[in-house]
Design a protein around this motif. Structure first.
Motif, mmCIF file in Angstrom:
data_model
loop_
_atom_site.group_PDB
_atom_site.id
_atom_site.type_symbol
_atom_site.label_atom_id
_atom_site.label_comp_id
_atom_site.label_asym_id
_atom_site.label_seq_id
_atom_site.Cartn_x
_atom_site.Cartn_y
_atom_site.Cartn_z
ATOM 1 N N ALA A 475 0.830 -1.210 0.000
ATOM 2 C CA ALA A 475 0.000 0.000 0.000
ATOM 3 C C ALA A 475 0.862 1.256 0.000
ATOM 4 O O ALA A 475 0.558 2.236 -0.689
ATOM 5 C CB ALA A 475 -0.933 -0.018 1.213
ATOM 6 N N SER A 476 1.946 1.227 0.764
ATOM 7 C CA SER A 476 2.841 2.383 0.818
ATOM 8 C C SER A 476 3.518 2.621 -0.525
ATOM 9 O O SER A 476 3.873 3.759 -0.865
ATOM 10 C CB SER A 476 3.903 2.171 1.904
ATOM 11 O OG SER A 476 3.301 2.043 3.181
ATOM 12 N N ALA A 477 3.702 1.535 -1.295
ATOM 13 C CA ALA A 477 4.315 1.665 -2.623
ATOM 14 C C ALA A 477 3.305 2.099 -3.683
ATOM 15 O O ALA A 477 3.650 2.217 -4.855
ATOM 16 C CB ALA A 477 4.956 0.340 -3.020
ATOM 17 N N GLY A 478 2.050 2.326 -3.281
ATOM 18 C CA GLY A 478 1.035 2.791 -4.215
ATOM 19 C C GLY A 478 0.180 1.698 -4.809
ATOM 20 O O GLY A 478 -0.616 1.961 -5.712
ATOM 21 N N GLN A 499 -7.193 0.929 7.920
ATOM 22 C CA GLN A 499 -6.013 1.787 7.966
ATOM 23 C C GLN A 499 -5.313 1.638 9.313
ATOM 24 O O GLN A 499 -4.074 1.542 9.381
ATOM 25 C CB GLN A 499 -6.414 3.251 7.747
ATOM 26 C CG GLN A 499 -5.239 4.217 7.852
ATOM 27 C CD GLN A 499 -5.696 5.674 7.812
ATOM 28 O OE1 GLN A 499 -6.824 5.970 7.410
ATOM 29 N NE2 GLN A 499 -4.836 6.584 8.247
ATOM 30 N N GLY A 500 -6.113 1.584 10.388
ATOM 31 C CA GLY A 500 -5.539 1.381 11.715
ATOM 32 C C GLY A 500 -4.913 0.008 11.859
ATOM 33 O O GLY A 500 -3.834 -0.139 12.453
ATOM 34 N N ARG A 501 -5.570 -1.013 11.322
ATOM 35 C CA ARG A 501 -5.037 -2.373 11.402
ATOM 36 C C ARG A 501 -3.695 -2.482 10.685
ATOM 37 O O ARG A 501 -2.786 -3.183 11.147
ATOM 38 C CB ARG A 501 -6.030 -3.351 10.781
ATOM 39 C CG ARG A 501 -7.259 -3.641 11.622
ATOM 40 C CD ARG A 501 -6.926 -4.678 12.666
ATOM 41 N NE ARG A 501 -8.105 -5.126 13.389
ATOM 42 C CZ ARG A 501 -8.139 -6.179 14.181
ATOM 43 N NH1 ARG A 501 -7.050 -6.910 14.342
ATOM 44 N NH2 ARG A 501 -9.228 -6.514 14.828
ATOM 45 N N LEU A 502 -3.590 -1.807 9.548
ATOM 46 C CA LEU A 502 -2.365 -1.867 8.754
ATOM 47 C C LEU A 502 -1.337 -0.815 9.165
ATOM 48 O O LEU A 502 -0.218 -0.817 8.659
ATOM 49 C CB LEU A 502 -2.692 -1.694 7.273
ATOM 50 C CG LEU A 502 -3.259 -2.918 6.576
ATOM 51 C CD1 LEU A 502 -3.834 -2.558 5.214
ATOM 52 C CD2 LEU A 502 -2.191 -3.992 6.425
ATOM 53 N N ARG A 503 -1.758 0.109 10.060
ATOM 54 C CA ARG A 503 -0.868 1.166 10.534
ATOM 55 C C ARG A 503 -0.349 2.019 9.378
ATOM 56 O O ARG A 503 0.846 2.324 9.272
ATOM 57 C CB ARG A 503 0.292 0.572 11.341
ATOM 58 C CG ARG A 503 -0.182 -0.231 12.541
ATOM 59 C CD ARG A 503 0.932 -0.937 13.258
ATOM 60 N NE ARG A 503 0.397 -1.786 14.328
ATOM 61 C CZ ARG A 503 1.128 -2.582 15.096
ATOM 62 N NH1 ARG A 503 2.444 -2.639 14.917
ATOM 63 N NH2 ARG A 503 0.577 -3.321 16.021
ATOM 64 N N LEU A 504 -1.290 2.414 8.529
ATOM 65 C CA LEU A 504 -0.971 3.251 7.384
ATOM 66 C C LEU A 504 -1.190 4.717 7.728
ATOM 67 O O LEU A 504 -2.034 5.058 8.560
ATOM 68 C CB LEU A 504 -1.855 2.871 6.192
ATOM 69 C CG LEU A 504 -1.587 1.520 5.528
ATOM 70 C CD1 LEU A 504 -2.727 1.169 4.586
ATOM 71 C CD2 LEU A 504 -0.260 1.547 4.776
#
Length: 542
Positions: A475-478, A499-504
């Motif tokens: 996800a961070s890589a788009g 988003q919280g679960r993945l800490r994004l």
């Protein structure tokens, strides 16, 4: 127009529709499964080892054949309860706060049903369920909690009222006590955690003596949660019918709720983690070594038995795996990852998409682990072994993969001990083997080449942080991530949740599609909704 490139990741929820256990039910069943058969198998493996080998002389303890083989049992209940209250106390309290919702959900699947039970209760007691509430009559010490919605619960109040009328009904009393133990234990654990963290509201930073007093309070776990653990893990529930007395019916409902609480909140990660390290050093603590080794064999046997019990459903569907045949004609599937242990997905995928690899990130029933050499062995023909010209799995390059004498699939035979390569609820994952490291890298690279990654039936739990980190990197890589969420909910709220679960830092790469029992999003099957959402959309990989 090219087909969209799609990758998929399956968790335990993807197999519930096939009748296989969910994560919570799986945990309970593991500790209820007798281990005598697995102890006998382990003893046979020990006897087959060459006692003159360096393996036996240097790695195993002296007189290992005469030593007792240990398994997890009642003596470990306190450890299970300690871990559950420490790490899941908020989940337990959240469950108890919504007690009536959970009761209604369970009654929908119970033979008696909610309406019938309410009618029987009103007819015998003379008051309806919910007419007598104990919210004002029972008050918890305010130091533990300011308010306790449980005592305003209609069904829990019905349990209490029935106990007033039938004080000698032992089963109902034990079940109610077990629920109260979980309430008090969770509130107490929360209070103790706060006290230990805030013994002094302020103190000079340079005076370390104040820090040395931290962590001095603790619960007596021997008296908290043990009643429920005994009931759920060791006692067979009584059969309840429409002819059963009302107190028995209500005790049966209380048992269902108690078991459901444990299924949702049982945490055995600390127990497994405290034993896993001894797989690598049996001389250090033979009891812990044998407990974890036998436990892993029990896990594998349990999963294999589940597969046999549900073979027809797994062969014919319907389910998420069988839906892949439809997706195969509309998309270019790059890879499939899974946390599930069985090879059902791989067998079904191979029939529809023979060239698509399946990566088992938490191990599988077809793999074994040699802790002595830190290598993964393919013992069932479904691991990372080479493929022949027809795409069929063959023996791995390391030369292992020996079968039983009849040529059928069986466990590995070699001069030494292996254990099933299965990661249960644990923070310790033996990822240091080259084979497992390459598996993660290859899956990540294939996911990165996809236009979208779809996640089905995966809960992003904390003990799967190694997988959560992989998805977070995507996800961070788009990379667009589509999550199928079982149930309903607002889009923005669900995106914030994941988003919280993945800490994004943001949720712009996340799409959450609510899906029902029919595996449909709105009126469309899930993979059609996936393609409608992301068909041909290029990913912004940076």
């Amino acid at each position: 127009m090219r087909k969209p490139k799609v990758s998929l990741f399956f968790g335990a929820g993807a197999e519930v529709g096939y009748g296989l256990p969910s994560g919570g039910r799986f945990a309970l069943d593991l500790f209820r499964t007798p281990a005598q058969e697995d102890k006998a198998l382990f003893r046979e493996r020990l006897a087959a080892i060459d006692r003159t080998s360096a393996y036996a002389a240097k790695w195993l303890p002296d007189d290992y054949l005469k030593k007792r083989i240990h398994v997890f049992g009642r003596t470990d209940f306190e450890s299970l309860m300690t871990s559950s209250l420490e790490y899941r106390k908020d989940d337990i309290l959240a469950y108890l706060d919504r007690f009536d919702e959970h009761a209604s959900r369970l009654l929908r699947g119970w033979s008696i049903g909610e309406d019938r039970l309410r009618d029987l209760y009103a007819h015998e007691i003379g008051t309806s369920v919910g007419q007598v509430l104990y919210g004002q009559a029972v008050k918890l010490n305010p130091r533990l909690a300011e308010s306790v919605p449980l005592f305003q619960s209609e069904f829990f109040s019905a349990f209490l009222h029935l106990l007033e009328l039938h004080p000698g009904h032992r089963e109902l009393a034990r079940h109610v006590r077990a629920i109260l133990e979980l309430l008090v234990g969770s509130c107490g654990q929360r209070l103790i955690a706060k006290l230990n963290e805030e013994l002094f509201e302020s103190a000079p930073d340079k005076l370390s003596v104040f820090d040395e007093l931290s962590g001095i309070f603790s619960l007596n776990y021997h008296h908290v949660g043990q009643t429920g653990m005994e009931i759920v893990l060791t006692e067979t529930p009584a059969e309840i019918t429409l002819d059963s007395p009302l107190p028995d019916m209500m005790a049966g409902l209380a048992r269902l709720l108690l078991e459901d609480i444990y299924a949702c909140t049982l945490d055995y990660q600390a127990l497994i983690d405290s034993h896993y390290r001894y797989l690598y050093n049996p001389r250090a603590q033979w009891a812990k070594f044998t407990r974890i080794a036998v436990f892993l064999h029990t896990v594998r046997r349990y999963m294999m038995n589940c597969g046999e019990d549900r073979r027809e459903a797994l062969a014919n569907g319907p389910g998420y795996y069988h839906d892949l045949a439809g997706l195969a004609g509309r998309a270019d599937v790059q890879a499939i990852g899974t946390t599930n242990y069985h090879y059902f997905a791989e067998e079904i995928v191979r029939s529809a998409m023979p060239n698509v690899p399946v990566f088992h990130l938490n191990g599988s029933v077809g793999e074994f682990y040699d802790p002595y050499r830190n290598v993964i062995l393919d013992g069932y023909g479904h691991g990372d072994g080479e493929r022949d010209g027809n795409g069929e799995r063959v023996r791995g390059k390391n030369g292992h993969g020996e079968r039983d004498g009849d040529g059928g699939p069986g466990e590995l035979r070699r001069d030494g001990l292996t254990v099933p390569f299965i990661f249960t609820q644990s923070g310790i994952k033996p990822l240091t083997s080259i084979k497992m490291s390459k598996r993660y890298v290859e899956l990540y690279d294939r996911f990165l080449e996809s236009d979208v990654v779809c996640i089905v039936g995966y809960g992003f739990n904390g003990d799967d942080g190694h997988i959560n980190g992989l998805i977070r990197e995507l996800a961070s890589a788009g990379k667009p991530i589509v999550i199928l969420h079982y149930g309903s909910g607002g889009e923005s709220a669900l995106k914030r949740h994941y988003q919280g679960r993945l800490r994004l830092h943001g949720s712009e790469r996340l799409t959450v599609l609510p899906v029902g029992d029919d595996r449909k999003v709105g009126g469309a099957i899930w993979w059609e909704a996936l393609l409608e959402t992301h068909a041909g959309r290029p990913s912004a990989v940076v």
